[in-house]
Design a protein around this motif. Structure first.
Motif, PDB file in Angstrom:
ATOM      1  N   ILE A 273       0.845  -1.203   0.000  1.00  0.00           N
ATOM      2  CA  ILE A 273       0.000   0.000   0.000  1.00  0.00           C
ATOM      3  C   ILE A 273       0.877   1.249   0.000  1.00  0.00           C
ATOM      4  CG2 ILE A 273      -1.618   1.374   1.380  1.00  0.00           C
ATOM      5  CD1 ILE A 273      -2.893  -1.288   2.262  1.00  0.00           C
ATOM      6  N   ARG A 274       1.915   1.246   0.820  1.00  0.00           N
ATOM      7  CA  ARG A 274       2.831   2.388   0.871  1.00  0.00           C
ATOM      8  C   ARG A 274       3.568   2.570  -0.456  1.00  0.00           C
ATOM      9  NH1 ARG A 274       3.528   0.559   6.293  1.00  0.00           N
ATOM     10  NH2 ARG A 274       5.260  -0.784   5.662  1.00  0.00           N
ATOM     11  N   GLU A 275       4.001   1.468  -1.059  1.00  0.00           N
ATOM     12  CA  GLU A 275       4.688   1.553  -2.342  1.00  0.00           C
ATOM     13  C   GLU A 275       3.774   2.151  -3.410  1.00  0.00           C
ATOM     14  OE1 GLU A 275       8.008   0.299  -3.542  1.00  0.00           O
ATOM     15  OE2 GLU A 275       8.263   0.847  -1.435  1.00  0.00           O
ATOM     16  N   LEU A 276       2.528   1.676  -3.464  1.00  0.00           N
ATOM     17  CA  LEU A 276       1.573   2.180  -4.450  1.00  0.00           C
ATOM     18  C   LEU A 276       1.255   3.646  -4.209  1.00  0.00           C
ATOM     19  CD1 LEU A 276      -0.827  -0.897  -4.606  1.00  0.00           C
ATOM     20  CD2 LEU A 276       0.610  -0.066  -6.478  1.00  0.00           C
ATOM     21  N   ALA A 277       1.080   4.027  -2.943  1.00  0.00           N
ATOM     22  CA  ALA A 277       0.767   5.416  -2.611  1.00  0.00           C
ATOM     23  C   ALA A 277       1.923   6.337  -2.982  1.00  0.00           C
ATOM     24  CB  ALA A 277       0.436   5.541  -1.121  1.00  0.00           C
ATOM     25  N   HIS A 278       3.145   5.895  -2.701  1.00  0.00           N
ATOM     26  CA  HIS A 278       4.325   6.689  -3.047  1.00  0.00           C
ATOM     27  C   HIS A 278       4.422   6.877  -4.556  1.00  0.00           C
ATOM     28  CE1 HIS A 278       8.434   8.222  -2.808  1.00  0.00           C
ATOM     29  NE2 HIS A 278       8.761   7.356  -3.760  1.00  0.00           N
ATOM     30  N   ASN A 279       4.225   5.799  -5.315  1.00  0.00           N
ATOM     31  CA  ASN A 279       4.299   5.883  -6.776  1.00  0.00           C
ATOM     32  C   ASN A 279       3.208   6.784  -7.340  1.00  0.00           C
ATOM     33  OD1 ASN A 279       6.493   4.170  -6.818  1.00  0.00           O
ATOM     34  ND2 ASN A 279       5.291   2.344  -7.269  1.00  0.00           N
ATOM     35  N   LEU A 280       2.016   6.715  -6.753  1.00  0.00           N
ATOM     36  CA  LEU A 280       0.909   7.548  -7.222  1.00  0.00           C
ATOM     37  C   LEU A 280       1.207   9.026  -6.986  1.00  0.00           C
ATOM     38  CD1 LEU A 280      -1.929   7.819  -8.380  1.00  0.00           C
ATOM     39  CD2 LEU A 280      -2.840   7.480  -6.074  1.00  0.00           C
ATOM     40  N   GLY A 281       1.743   9.337  -5.807  1.00  0.00           N
ATOM     41  CA  GLY A 281       2.101  10.722  -5.515  1.00  0.00           C
ATOM     42  C   GLY A 281       3.164  11.241  -6.463  1.00  0.00           C
ATOM     43  N   GLY A 282       4.160  10.408  -6.754  1.00  0.00           N
ATOM     44  CA  GLY A 282       5.205  10.800  -7.693  1.00  0.00           C
ATOM     45  C   GLY A 282       4.665  11.005  -9.091  1.00  0.00           C
ATOM     46  N   SER A 283       3.730  10.147  -9.504  1.00  0.00           N
ATOM     47  CA  SER A 283       3.132  10.275 -10.837  1.00  0.00           C
ATOM     48  C   SER A 283       2.319  11.558 -10.957  1.00  0.00           C
ATOM     49  CB  SER A 283       2.239   9.065 -11.126  1.00  0.00           C
ATOM     50  OG  SER A 283       3.001   7.877 -11.198  1.00  0.00           O
ATOM     51  N   ASP A 284       1.585  11.903  -9.904  1.00  0.00           N
ATOM     52  CA  ASP A 284       0.798  13.146  -9.931  1.00  0.00           C
ATOM     53  C   ASP A 284       1.711  14.351 -10.121  1.00  0.00           C
ATOM     54  OD1 ASP A 284      -1.481  11.687  -9.561  1.00  0.00           O
ATOM     55  OD2 ASP A 284      -1.740  12.199  -7.440  1.00  0.00           O
ATOM     56  N   THR A 285       2.801  14.384  -9.372  1.00  0.00           N
ATOM     57  CA  THR A 285       3.748  15.500  -9.485  1.00  0.00           C
ATOM     58  C   THR A 285       4.365  15.551 -10.869  1.00  0.00           C
ATOM     59  OG1 THR A 285       4.274  15.374  -7.129  1.00  0.00           O
ATOM     60  CG2 THR A 285       5.863  16.499  -8.534  1.00  0.00           C
ATOM     61  N   ARG A 286       4.713  14.392 -11.388  1.00  0.00           N
ATOM     62  CA  ARG A 286       5.360  14.342 -12.703  1.00  0.00           C
ATOM     63  C   ARG A 286       4.421  14.793 -13.809  1.00  0.00           C
ATOM     64  NH1 ARG A 286       9.473  13.122 -15.524  1.00  0.00           N
ATOM     65  NH2 ARG A 286       9.459  11.747 -17.326  1.00  0.00           N
ATOM     66  N   ILE A 287       3.146  14.440 -13.723  1.00  0.00           N
ATOM     67  CA  ILE A 287       2.173  14.866 -14.731  1.00  0.00           C
ATOM     68  C   ILE A 287       2.094  16.383 -14.795  1.00  0.00           C
ATOM     69  CG2 ILE A 287      -0.298  14.958 -15.261  1.00  0.00           C
ATOM     70  CD1 ILE A 287      -0.462  12.053 -14.266  1.00  0.00           C
ATOM     71  N   VAL A 288       2.011  17.015 -13.638  1.00  0.00           N
ATOM     72  CA  VAL A 288       1.943  18.481 -13.588  1.00  0.00           C
ATOM     73  C   VAL A 288       3.216  19.085 -14.175  1.00  0.00           C
ATOM     74  CG1 VAL A 288       1.860  20.492 -12.058  1.00  0.00           C
ATOM     75  CG2 VAL A 288       0.373  18.533 -11.627  1.00  0.00           C
ATOM     76  N   ASN A 289       4.358  18.560 -13.793  1.00  0.00           N
ATOM     77  CA  ASN A 289       5.631  19.103 -14.275  1.00  0.00           C
ATOM     78  C   ASN A 289       5.779  18.967 -15.786  1.00  0.00           C
ATOM     79  OD1 ASN A 289       6.345  19.786 -11.672  1.00  0.00           O
ATOM     80  ND2 ASN A 289       7.594  17.971 -11.333  1.00  0.00           N
ATOM     81  N   LEU A 290       5.393  17.825 -16.323  1.00  0.00           N
ATOM     82  CA  LEU A 290       5.556  17.587 -17.752  1.00  0.00           C
ATOM     83  C   LEU A 290       4.578  18.394 -18.600  1.00  0.00           C
ATOM     84  CD1 LEU A 290       6.216  13.732 -17.936  1.00  0.00           C
ATOM     85  CD2 LEU A 290       7.865  15.581 -18.198  1.00  0.00           C
ATOM     86  N   THR A 291       3.459  18.780 -18.017  1.00  0.00           N
ATOM     87  CA  THR A 291       2.450  19.516 -18.785  1.00  0.00           C
ATOM     88  C   THR A 291       2.532  21.025 -18.591  1.00  0.00           C
ATOM     89  OG1 THR A 291       0.844  19.157 -16.997  1.00  0.00           O
ATOM     90  CG2 THR A 291       0.816  17.595 -18.829  1.00  0.00           C
ATOM     91  N   GLN A 292       3.096  21.481 -17.475  1.00  0.00           N
ATOM     92  CA  GLN A 292       3.093  22.915 -17.186  1.00  0.00           C
ATOM     93  C   GLN A 292       4.458  23.578 -17.317  1.00  0.00           C
ATOM     94  OE1 GLN A 292       1.152  23.850 -13.496  1.00  0.00           O
ATOM     95  NE2 GLN A 292      -0.799  22.939 -14.110  1.00  0.00           N
ATOM     96  N   LYS A 293       5.527  22.831 -17.203  1.00  0.00           N
ATOM     97  CA  LYS A 293       6.849  23.439 -17.318  1.00  0.00           C
ATOM     98  C   LYS A 293       7.229  23.660 -18.772  1.00  0.00           C
ATOM     99  CE  LYS A 293       9.004  21.822 -13.035  1.00  0.00           C
ATOM    100  NZ  LYS A 293      10.099  21.037 -12.435  1.00  0.00           N
ATOM    101  N   HIS A 294       8.048  24.670 -18.995  1.00  0.00           N
ATOM    102  CA  HIS A 294       8.600  24.890 -20.318  1.00  0.00           C
ATOM    103  C   HIS A 294       9.669  23.846 -20.599  1.00  0.00           C
ATOM    104  CE1 HIS A 294       6.353  28.554 -20.839  1.00  0.00           C
ATOM    105  NE2 HIS A 294       6.860  29.066 -19.731  1.00  0.00           N
ATOM    106  N   ILE A 295      10.146  23.835 -21.838  1.00  0.00           N
ATOM    107  CA  ILE A 295      11.111  22.818 -22.261  1.00  0.00           C
ATOM    108  C   ILE A 295      12.359  22.827 -21.384  1.00  0.00           C
ATOM    109  CG2 ILE A 295      12.735  22.231 -24.103  1.00  0.00           C
ATOM    110  CD1 ILE A 295      10.554  22.833 -26.109  1.00  0.00           C
ATOM    111  N   ARG A 296      12.883  24.014 -21.065  1.00  0.00           N
ATOM    112  CA  ARG A 296      14.087  24.092 -20.234  1.00  0.00           C
ATOM    113  C   ARG A 296      13.853  23.459 -18.869  1.00  0.00           C
ATOM    114  NH1 ARG A 296      18.196  27.782 -20.835  1.00  0.00           N
ATOM    115  NH2 ARG A 296      18.076  28.406 -18.650  1.00  0.00           N
ATOM    116  N   GLY A 297      12.719  23.751 -18.277  1.00  0.00           N
ATOM    117  CA  GLY A 297      12.408  23.196 -16.971  1.00  0.00           C
ATOM    118  C   GLY A 297      12.255  21.693 -17.002  1.00  0.00           C
TER     119      GLY A 297
END
Length: 232
Positions: A131-155
């Motif tokens: 459960i902890r492993e899945l929760a950690h991965n889900l949190g990381g995926s949420d952050t990564r989605i935002v970063n990949l969609t909102q940051k500019h190419i340099r970021g």
């Protein structure tokens, strides 16, 4: 002899799971745990296959990737020793939604998921581990989605380099990232075209943030790169 060597691998490399098991549960894992060696770029499992194994990376590097629009691959996650993967789809009751490949020659341990499921039925602490492993991965995926969609190419590219640095560390020179990636892989990790990845790398070189030698990337100014990653 083989059993003793295998038990040593599990005891040393899978210590976080090992510590919450009783002697009978440990015996079951030793009898069902199998070592596999993969060559560079060899597929471990493919998108659409049934999830049958819990994989533990013992040595090397592994990427999780998914085919997108136009057959373009997106690198979703990177693994380092000792991390576990391949179990999400089994718990969800569905085939793998992504593929796993070895970035370099790698050694992995595999434990059948039906064995894992039986162990979970009798061990609440093991259930909480996943459960902890899945929760950690889900949190990381949420952050990564935002970063990949909102940051500019340099970021996005700066973040990819920092992720590689944080995941795999530096070589002995304390500057060269300890993973050698093609421009295409860097682009797939950063959600951009290969051409954009090459141009942005060149910009970072001209700004004296990094030095590039083939697939080797040396970070010269980590603090500035982290600022670009955070605010880019």
């Amino acid at each position: 002899m083989i059993k003793e060597a295998l038990e040593k691998v599990i005891n040393e490399d899978m210590h976080d799971i090992w510590s919450i098991l009783n002697s009978e549960e440990r015996r079951i894992i030793v009898e069902n745990f199998h070592i596999h060696n993969f060559k560079k770029n060899q597929i471990i499992y493919s998108q659409g296959e049934d999830a049958e194994q819990l994989w533990c990376l013992l040595k090397g590097k592994v990427k999780i990737h998914k085919d997108g629009v136009g057959g373009r691959s997106q690198i979703i996650r990177l693994y380092r020793p000792v991390q576990y993967f391949g179990f999400r789809a089994f718990f969800a009751g569905e085939p793998h939604l992504s593929s796993a490949s070895a970035f370099e020659e790698s050694t992995l341990g595999a434990l059948p998921m039906n064995v894992v499921s039986d162990l979970i039925d009798g061990n609440r602490e093991l259930a909480w581990f996943f459960i902890r492993e899945l929760a950690h991965n889900l949190g990381g995926s949420d952050t990564r989605i935002v970063n990949l969609t909102q940051k500019h190419i340099r970021g996005r590219l700066a973040e990819a380099l920092i992720v590689l640095r944080d995941n795999y560390g530096y070589e002995d020179d304390e500057a060269t990232i300890k993973i050698y990636m093609s421009r295409e892989d860097l682009a797939n990790l950063s959600n951009m075209t290969t051409a954009n990845a090459i141009r942005t790398l060149s910009t970072f070189v001209s700004e004296k943030l990094i030095v590039v030698d083939g697939r080797r990337i040396k970070i010269i100014n980590e603090a500035s790169l982290r600022r670009i990653s955070k605010f880019g």
